[in-house]
Design a protein around this motif. Structure first.
Motif, PDB file in Angstrom:
ATOM      1  N   TYR A   1     -50.952  52.422  58.583  1.00  0.00           N
ATOM      2  CA  TYR A   1     -50.732  51.909  57.230  1.00  0.00           C
ATOM      3  C   TYR A   1     -51.686  50.745  56.973  1.00  0.00           C
ATOM      4  O   TYR A   1     -51.696  49.755  57.701  1.00  0.00           O
ATOM      5  N   THR A   2     -52.487  50.884  55.934  1.00  0.00           N
ATOM      6  CA  THR A   2     -53.388  49.824  55.507  1.00  0.00           C
ATOM      7  C   THR A   2     -52.826  49.188  54.251  1.00  0.00           C
ATOM      8  O   THR A   2     -52.563  49.872  53.261  1.00  0.00           O
ATOM      9  N   ILE A   3     -52.635  47.883  54.286  1.00  0.00           N
ATOM     10  CA  ILE A   3     -52.055  47.169  53.153  1.00  0.00           C
ATOM     11  C   ILE A   3     -53.119  46.957  52.080  1.00  0.00           C
ATOM     12  O   ILE A   3     -54.101  46.239  52.279  1.00  0.00           O
ATOM     13  N   LYS A   4     -52.922  47.623  50.963  1.00  0.00           N
ATOM     14  CA  LYS A   4     -53.779  47.440  49.783  1.00  0.00           C
ATOM     15  C   LYS A   4     -52.886  46.780  48.732  1.00  0.00           C
ATOM     16  O   LYS A   4     -52.302  47.448  47.888  1.00  0.00           O
ATOM     17  N   GLY A   5     -52.784  45.473  48.827  1.00  0.00           N
ATOM     18  CA  GLY A   5     -51.674  44.822  48.153  1.00  0.00           C
ATOM     19  C   GLY A   5     -52.015  43.753  47.141  1.00  0.00           C
ATOM     20  O   GLY A   5     -53.169  43.397  46.920  1.00  0.00           O
ATOM     21  N   ILE A   6     -50.923  43.256  46.552  1.00  0.00           N
ATOM     22  CA  ILE A   6     -51.008  42.190  45.556  1.00  0.00           C
ATOM     23  C   ILE A   6     -49.755  41.313  45.681  1.00  0.00           C
ATOM     24  O   ILE A   6     -48.666  41.820  45.975  1.00  0.00           O
ATOM     25  N   CYS A   7     -49.902  40.019  45.482  1.00  0.00           N
ATOM     26  CA  CYS A   7     -48.756  39.128  45.394  1.00  0.00           C
ATOM     27  C   CYS A   7     -48.178  39.239  43.987  1.00  0.00           C
ATOM     28  O   CYS A   7     -48.924  39.285  43.008  1.00  0.00           O
ATOM     29  N   TYR A   8     -46.846  39.260  43.904  1.00  0.00           N
ATOM     30  CA  TYR A   8     -46.204  39.603  42.631  1.00  0.00           C
ATOM     31  C   TYR A   8     -45.031  38.666  42.362  1.00  0.00           C
ATOM     32  O   TYR A   8     -44.053  38.649  43.102  1.00  0.00           O
ATOM     33  N   HIS A   9     -45.166  37.885  41.287  1.00  0.00           N
ATOM     34  CA  HIS A   9     -44.096  36.971  40.879  1.00  0.00           C
ATOM     35  C   HIS A   9     -44.107  36.908  39.356  1.00  0.00           C
ATOM     36  O   HIS A   9     -44.678  35.991  38.755  1.00  0.00           O
ATOM     37  N   PRO A  10     -43.518  37.912  38.694  1.00  0.00           N
ATOM     38  CA  PRO A  10     -43.652  38.051  37.241  1.00  0.00           C
ATOM     39  C   PRO A  10     -42.749  37.078  36.459  1.00  0.00           C
ATOM     40  O   PRO A  10     -41.568  37.348  36.245  1.00  0.00           O
ATOM     41  N   VAL A  11     -43.337  35.965  36.036  1.00  0.00           N
ATOM     42  CA  VAL A  11     -42.616  34.972  35.240  1.00  0.00           C
ATOM     43  C   VAL A  11     -43.183  35.004  33.819  1.00  0.00           C
ATOM     44  O   VAL A  11     -44.380  34.807  33.622  1.00  0.00           O
TER      45      VAL A  11
END
Length: 339
Positions: free
Chosen positions: A40-50
């Protein structure tokens, strides 16, 4: 006959509901992460929808729109800074084919936090959910010994004990942390129960040295839990003009992502910071402010200033920035066999 058909339909429905909540098995395989025995390769984003005007209260009102944008960009993992205690939200994320790194804070008022021990209640509640990738303990706490009696060893002990408790309750998901840059010998020695090390790395637009540094001190998996640049230049520098500058952000992300995925023998991927601009961070929550503060932030490309409200790959209204296409091109170009 009708009664039997009804029973069959009910049973099938129950089986279907159960299957959607059955967790995959996430494991550590040497220096890599496997999901169901596949790399598994992490193709990610940090997510904090305010949303606009909020003091820092997440809203899921735009979740469907956000997930569509993430899917378009090739994102397979989101990292959240506090647990998502809403099964409908978790289910929708799972249905989008995206996994979640669930972050636990130390002190969150006694709800799903480490200090109160209630984090383990959350783990037990959702450990069978298919969306879960890893359990994350703390975010850059090594920069804040003042939170732990001015002795960072107190935090490392709490973190390691929390990870041990997770291991006793959930054998299907690794523990991780988001450490500020490379963990030192003390952090590694005191934290044997951390399975995967996340690192928030801001070394201009070139994180490459940290991969060799990590390999020299540990054989465990690692990934970049935060990295990237903002879209505002505090000063004119390195050929980028002062003011809002999406090209500076896009160029920085391109260079960083290239280095991350050129080193997949060591690095398991990245969760770029961040999905959307956060107007709650620096001043008036109804407008986008210049400024903000982040510890150890002098390595922010290309002006050394974080400008905390300009980090999104999309703006607060979900309009794509230039960096969105950079992310999309890179994530989509990775092998289809690497989720």
């Amino acid at each position: 006959m009708k009664n039997y058909i009804g029973i069959i339909i009910i049973v099938c429905s129950l089986v279907s509901c159960q299957s959607t909540s059955q967790s995959t098995i996430v494991s550590v395989n040497g220096s890599h992460i496997d999901v169901n025995n596949t790399l598994y390769t992490i193709k990610g984003i940090c997510y904090h929808p305010v949303p606009k005007g909020s003091p820092n209260n997440r809203s899921w009102a735009t979740l469907t729109q956000d997930l569509a944008l993430m899917t378009e960009a090739g994102i397979n993992t989101i990292r959240v800074y506090e647990p998502i205690d809403d099964i409908k939200v978790l289910d929708e994320i799972d249905q989008a084919g995206i996994k979640i790194i669930i972050g636990f804070g130390y002190n969150q008022g006694g709800k799903n936090d480490i200090k109160s021990g209630t984090f383990i209640d959350y783990v037990n509640k959702y450990k069978s959910h298919n969306a879960i990738l890893m359990w994350e303990l703390g975010n850059e706490y090594n920069y804040h010994p003042e939170w732990f009696g001015d002795d960072i060893k107190n935090w490392y002990k709490e973190m390691n004990d929390a990870a041990a408790l997770i291991h006793s309750e959930d054998s299907n998901h690794p523990t991780t942390t988001a450490h500020g840059d490379l963990p030192d010998a003390l952090a590694l020695e005191m934290s044997p129960n951390i399975d995967v090390w996340g690192m928030n790395v801001y070394r201009w637009d070139n994180p490459e040295p940290i991969f060799k540094q990590w390999k020299s001190v540990s054989s465990k998996p690692m990934y970049l839990s935060e990295t990237g640049g903002d879209s505002y230049m505090k000063i004119t520098k390195a050929g980028y003009e002062q003011g809002e500058n999406q090209k500076a952000q896009a160029d920085a992300a391109k260079n960083i992502l290239n280095k991350v995925f050129d080193n997949q023998d060591i690095c398991s991927g990245v969760t770029l910071f961040s999905f959307t601009d956060g107007w709650w961070k620096a001043g008036n929550n109804d407008v986008q402010d210049i400024g903000g503060y982040a510890p150890n932030s002098t390595g922010i490309p290309y002006d050394g200033a974080p400008n905390e409200e300009y980090w999104g790959i999309v703006d607060i209204d979900r309009k794509k920035k230039l960096v969105f296409d950079v992310l999309k091109e890179k994530y989509s170009s990775l092998s289809k066999t690497k989720k």
